[in-house]
Design a protein around this motif. Structure first.
Motif, PDB file in Angstrom:
ATOM      1  N   SER A 134       0.824  -1.208   0.000  1.00  0.00           N
ATOM      2  CA  SER A 134       0.000   0.000   0.000  1.00  0.00           C
ATOM      3  C   SER A 134       0.862   1.263   0.000  1.00  0.00           C
ATOM      4  CB  SER A 134      -1.002  -0.003   1.143  1.00  0.00           C
ATOM      5  OG  SER A 134      -0.395  -0.310   2.346  1.00  0.00           O
ATOM      6  N   LEU A 135       2.057   1.193   0.573  1.00  0.00           N
ATOM      7  CA  LEU A 135       2.963   2.350   0.478  1.00  0.00           C
ATOM      8  C   LEU A 135       3.265   2.641  -0.987  1.00  0.00           C
ATOM      9  CD1 LEU A 135       5.656   1.930   3.259  1.00  0.00           C
ATOM     10  CD2 LEU A 135       4.010   3.775   3.029  1.00  0.00           C
ATOM     11  N   PHE A 136       3.592   1.577  -1.697  1.00  0.00           N
ATOM     12  CA  PHE A 136       3.925   1.745  -3.109  1.00  0.00           C
ATOM     13  C   PHE A 136       2.729   2.306  -3.884  1.00  0.00           C
ATOM     14  CE2 PHE A 136       4.000   0.126  -7.454  1.00  0.00           C
ATOM     15  CZ  PHE A 136       5.235   0.577  -7.880  1.00  0.00           C
ATOM     16  N   VAL A 137       1.558   1.691  -3.711  1.00  0.00           N
ATOM     17  CA  VAL A 137       0.358   2.133  -4.432  1.00  0.00           C
ATOM     18  C   VAL A 137       0.022   3.576  -4.066  1.00  0.00           C
ATOM     19  CG1 VAL A 137      -2.128   1.746  -4.644  1.00  0.00           C
ATOM     20  CG2 VAL A 137      -0.570  -0.184  -4.688  1.00  0.00           C
ATOM     21  N   ASN A 138       0.097   3.853  -2.765  1.00  0.00           N
ATOM     22  CA  ASN A 138      -0.200   5.192  -2.273  1.00  0.00           C
ATOM     23  C   ASN A 138       0.703   6.241  -2.910  1.00  0.00           C
ATOM     24  OD1 ASN A 138      -1.447   7.064  -0.541  1.00  0.00           O
ATOM     25  ND2 ASN A 138       0.242   6.884   0.912  1.00  0.00           N
ATOM     26  N   PHE A 139       2.017   5.955  -2.933  1.00  0.00           N
ATOM     27  CA  PHE A 139       2.944   6.941  -3.475  1.00  0.00           C
ATOM     28  C   PHE A 139       2.831   7.039  -4.991  1.00  0.00           C
ATOM     29  CE2 PHE A 139       4.545   7.122   0.687  1.00  0.00           C
ATOM     30  CZ  PHE A 139       5.205   8.332   0.783  1.00  0.00           C
ATOM     31  N   PHE A 140       2.489   5.939  -5.588  1.00  0.00           N
ATOM     32  CA  PHE A 140       2.256   5.969  -7.041  1.00  0.00           C
ATOM     33  C   PHE A 140       1.113   6.924  -7.361  1.00  0.00           C
ATOM     34  CE2 PHE A 140       0.543   4.400 -11.036  1.00  0.00           C
ATOM     35  CZ  PHE A 140       1.686   4.182 -11.782  1.00  0.00           C
ATOM     36  N   HIS A 141       0.013   6.788  -6.620  1.00  0.00           N
ATOM     37  CA  HIS A 141      -1.147   7.652  -6.848  1.00  0.00           C
ATOM     38  C   HIS A 141      -0.879   9.096  -6.460  1.00  0.00           C
ATOM     39  CE1 HIS A 141      -4.116   4.058  -6.837  1.00  0.00           C
ATOM     40  NE2 HIS A 141      -3.626   4.314  -8.026  1.00  0.00           N
ATOM     41  N   ARG A 144       1.010  10.835  -9.014  1.00  0.00           N
ATOM     42  CA  ARG A 144       0.183  11.195 -10.171  1.00  0.00           C
ATOM     43  C   ARG A 144      -0.612  12.457  -9.898  1.00  0.00           C
ATOM     44  NH1 ARG A 144      -2.695   6.596 -13.638  1.00  0.00           N
ATOM     45  NH2 ARG A 144      -0.783   6.007 -14.726  1.00  0.00           N
ATOM     46  N   VAL A 159      10.470  10.589   2.310  1.00  0.00           N
ATOM     47  CA  VAL A 159       9.269  10.841   3.106  1.00  0.00           C
ATOM     48  C   VAL A 159       8.944   9.631   3.985  1.00  0.00           C
ATOM     49  CG1 VAL A 159       6.829  11.409   3.028  1.00  0.00           C
ATOM     50  CG2 VAL A 159       8.385  12.412   1.374  1.00  0.00           C
TER      51      VAL A 159
ATOM     52  N   VAL B  49       1.536   9.372   5.452  1.00  0.00           N
ATOM     53  CA  VAL B  49       2.497   8.358   5.020  1.00  0.00           C
ATOM     54  C   VAL B  49       2.240   6.998   5.660  1.00  0.00           C
ATOM     55  CG1 VAL B  49       4.947   7.842   4.775  1.00  0.00           C
ATOM     56  CG2 VAL B  49       4.167  10.188   4.680  1.00  0.00           C
ATOM     57  N   PRO B  53      -1.967   4.736   4.269  1.00  0.00           N
ATOM     58  CA  PRO B  53      -1.680   3.419   3.686  1.00  0.00           C
ATOM     59  C   PRO B  53      -2.244   2.260   4.497  1.00  0.00           C
ATOM     60  CG  PRO B  53       0.234   4.775   3.524  1.00  0.00           C
ATOM     61  CD  PRO B  53      -0.744   5.553   4.345  1.00  0.00           C
ATOM     62  N   GLN B  56      -5.642   2.070   3.364  1.00  0.00           N
ATOM     63  CA  GLN B  56      -5.645   1.626   1.983  1.00  0.00           C
ATOM     64  C   GLN B  56      -5.379   0.120   1.872  1.00  0.00           C
ATOM     65  OE1 GLN B  56      -2.994   3.869  -0.458  1.00  0.00           O
ATOM     66  NE2 GLN B  56      -4.380   3.744  -2.180  1.00  0.00           N
ATOM     67  N   MET B  57      -4.509  -0.349   2.771  1.00  0.00           N
ATOM     68  CA  MET B  57      -4.228  -1.789   2.793  1.00  0.00           C
ATOM     69  C   MET B  57      -5.515  -2.560   3.092  1.00  0.00           C
ATOM     70  SD  MET B  57      -1.568  -3.707   5.355  1.00  0.00           S
ATOM     71  CE  MET B  57      -2.278  -3.184   6.911  1.00  0.00           C
ATOM     72  N   MET B  60      -7.807  -2.257  -0.029  1.00  0.00           N
ATOM     73  CA  MET B  60      -7.377  -3.078  -1.172  1.00  0.00           C
ATOM     74  C   MET B  60      -7.616  -4.553  -0.915  1.00  0.00           C
ATOM     75  SD  MET B  60      -3.964  -1.510  -2.919  1.00  0.00           S
ATOM     76  CE  MET B  60      -2.953  -1.571  -1.492  1.00  0.00           C
ATOM     77  N   LEU B  70      -4.331  -0.037 -10.438  1.00  0.00           N
ATOM     78  CA  LEU B  70      -3.245   0.886 -10.112  1.00  0.00           C
ATOM     79  C   LEU B  70      -3.225   2.031 -11.110  1.00  0.00           C
ATOM     80  CD1 LEU B  70      -0.674   1.370  -8.323  1.00  0.00           C
ATOM     81  CD2 LEU B  70       0.606   0.243 -10.117  1.00  0.00           C
ATOM     82  N   PHE B 290       5.012  -7.595  -6.144  1.00  0.00           N
ATOM     83  CA  PHE B 290       6.022  -7.032  -7.029  1.00  0.00           C
ATOM     84  C   PHE B 290       6.754  -8.048  -7.889  1.00  0.00           C
ATOM     85  CE2 PHE B 290       5.661  -4.364  -3.236  1.00  0.00           C
ATOM     86  CZ  PHE B 290       5.181  -3.216  -3.840  1.00  0.00           C
TER      87      PHE B 290
END
Lengths: 293, 329
Positions: A134-141, A144, A159, B49, B53, B56-57, B60, B70, B290
């Motif tokens: 979710s960190l990755f998805v969050n930062f990706f969004h 954007r 960050v 931060v 998330p 969000q976790m 998702m 995504l 990933f």
């Protein structure tokens, strides 16, 4: 009778020293092996009959790592710069932000205080390993939305490091703030000092050592961090930090163990130095209060 | 998420209308607002931060979420399908079981070795204790990635020291066939190396914490049990252990949490996350997110939620101790 007692004592002593020596060897040997591999010529590394001590000492592996010929297009110095920027930067920001919050928690009674402290304690328990997707998805969004690159770029890692360092730093620093006697501040206030003067002239000098120790703790964590950096930076060699670069050397088609160990040494030395500076506090910081003293 | 209300803006009053009572009020209000202003930066960063998330976790894990989502496609609610899949998947349970077993092995060995070395440090004369302490510090301070890589090198298939030593020892002692023996392919040989790597780095912390604890126990307690004729074993269980019980409990919980999260060491030793036979929960999450084509962020998140719940449940003890201290302040 007396004699037997003495023999047992001597044997006990010998056993104790033997055990100490065994533990010492167990602890030190891998560290020694890193150095021994980094400092011996390639021919002595790729052999079926390795020797315990290098027959000959050489700096060739260090030269290869530092000159960047190991993997074309990369450079140790850029990895080092990235690591320094991201760790020193995030630790500095975290220290400033933590100091403010620590003063609030240690010096004021406010209605959300308890909830805030509880949140810090719980949040520091949530494993980054679980959050990584979710960190990755969050930062990706987020990237954007803000129209900037947060993944594949040091800023995202930066960050995350700040945020991860905050809970423990706030909790540690507020102990140091709380330890400063209130009467000092009150005396200054009676003399007509303003809030800021009290903060900078009285509180800061007394809290600074604690803040420094907490920051070194955060520095070591960020300096060694692998997962977040690896996930965020995978496709951008230019932004690699040292731990990721180590993995990169290591993942190369044929592993050049000498160079990997040399790079590993270069990664380790700063940590060792900082570690010796704060080792006492590392123990007390983590097991606070469990030992009555 | 309970969003914390920002502090209401202070409306500056025109100076001529400012009575003494109003002035006192402003000062009072400012005093009341100050702590909120002070925690605001920390709260903002943590909310954006980490807290966001976390939500969000959860979100998702309840939706079909992959690459298209995504890229902006609407994610669909899938009525707990991920959880049902995971909990009925034999592979997951195997990984789960391996994670528990490996974690318990690490914790048990770390605690045992750490405690013994702590006692040893306490008994040794000062100079020897310092030397050993410095040695422990070296292992403890080694970056995780370096520790993992050097263990991979020690056990390297072709040129590793361990295989060379085992090959040179007589066969009746250690068996034969060590030349080119690959330690990293099967769980039976890889997990023990993982355990050694992790224990090597974590027992110094336990040892030094135990040493600090031992120093805090008054010597006359030992004197008393010695007069009663107790040996070393008895005096440990009758004095040391009860006195250090809170410390042991805390160390145990910390070790469990830390060892449950092991990622980097396994990633390096197993050479990535593609070999599912040697996966543990953290690497499995990573692989789903990933290293699979296509990535399954939803499923990965569901497992991440399970992991988070487990870690929080285990750390409840630690949190309780911390909160108790909080109240005692």
């Amino acid at each position: 009778m007396n004699n037997r007692y003495r023999v047992r004592r001597i044997l006990g002593r010998a056993g104790m020293y033997a055990a100490a020596l065994a533990v010492l060897l167990f602890a030190v040997f891998p560290v020694y092996w890193v150095l021994a591999t980094a400092l011996r010529p390639t021919g002595e590394i790729f052999t079926r009959e390795p020797t315990l001590f290098p027959g000959e000492l050489t700096l060739e592996h260090f030269e290869r790592v530092l000159s960047g010929v190991l993997i074309p297009g990369t450079s140790f110095w850029s990895f080092l710069t990235n690591s320094l920027v991201v760790t020193v930067g995030s630790v500095t920001v975290a220290a400033l932000v933590s100091l403010l919050a620590a003063v609030a928690v240690a010096r004021f009674r406010f209605s959300l205080r308890g909830a805030f402290i509880l949140m810090l304690m719980v949040i520091q328990m949530v494993p980054v390993e679980a959050l990584i997707i979710s960190l990755f998805v969050n930062f990706f969004h987020l990237g954007r939305t803000l129209d900037m690159e947060l993944v594949n770029n040091l800023s995202g890692v930066f960050v995350v490091y700040v945020a991860v360092a905050l809970p423990i730093t706030i909790l540690m620093v507020r102990n140091f703030v709380a330890a400063v006697p209130k009467s000092l501040e009150e005396a200054a206030a009676i003399d007509g000092a303003s809030g800021w003067t009290i903060f900078w002239r009285i509180l800061m000098p007394l809290v600074a050592p604690g803040l420094g120790a907490a920051s070194i703790f955060a520095f070591i964590t960020a300096w060694n961090e692998f997962l977040v950096a690896f996930t965020f930076l995978q496709n951008n060699t230019g932004a690699y930090t040292l731990p990721i670069s180590l993995q990169y050397y290591f993942g190369a088609v044929s592993v050049e163990w000498g160079s990997v160990m040399a790079a590993s040494t270069l990664l380790t030395v700063p940590v060792m130095i900082f570690f010796l500076l704060v080792q006492r506090r590392m123990v007390s910081g983590l097991t606070m209060g469990a030992v009555k003293g | 998420m309970t969003k914390v209300e920002g502090p209401p803006a202070v409306v500056p009053e025109p100076p001529e209308e400012r009575s003494r009572a109003a002035a006192r009020l402003t000062v009072h209000r400012r005093r009341r607002l100050t702590p909120y202003l002070l925690i605001l930066p920390a709260l903002t960063i943590l909310a954006l931060v980490l807290l966001w998330p976390i939500l969000q976790m959860l979100w998702m894990s309840l939706h079909s979420y992959g690459l298209q989502q995504l890229q902006g496609q609407q994610a669909e609610w899938n009525s707990f399908a991920h959880y049902l899949d995971v909990l009925t998947d034999e592979r997951f349970w195997e990984i789960f079981r391996n994670t528990i077993v490996v974690c318990l092995a690490m914790v048990a060995l770390t605690m045992l070795l750490g405690t013994l070395v702590g006692l040893l440090l306490h008994k040794l004369p000062n100079w020897a204790s310092t030397v050993l302490g410095l040695g422990l510090m070296l292992a403890w301070a080694t970056p995780v990635i370096s520790a993992a890589i050097v263990h991979r090198w020690l056990f390297d298939t072709r040129y590793g020291l361990v295989n060379a030593v085992l090959g040179a020892l007589p066969d009746w002692l250690v068996g034969g066939g060590w030349q080119d023996f690959n330690w990293f392919n099967s769980p039976v040989t890889l997990f023990p190396i993982l355990v050694v790597t992790v224990v090597w780095q974590s027992f110094p912390f336990v040892a030094i914490s135990v040493l600090a604890g031992l120093k805090s126990i008054p010597g006359d307690l030992y004197e008393a049990v010695r007069i009663d004729g107790a040996g070393a074993w008895k005096s440990f269980w009758n004095v040391t252990f009860p006195m250090l019980r809170p410390l042991f409990a805390l160390l145990l919980v910390l070790q469990i949490i830390w060892d449950f999260r092991i990622f980097t060491q396994l990633f390096i030793l197993a050479g990535g996350v593609s070999n599912r036979d040697v996966a543990l929960i953290p690497t499995y999450i990573y692989q789903l997110g990933f290293a699979s084509t296509p990535p399954n962020y939803g499923m990965g998140s569901a497992i991440a939620v399970i992991m988070t719940v487990l870690v929080l449940a285990i750390s409840a003890y630690y949190l309780r101790v911390m909160i108790h201290q909080e109240e005692a302040r």
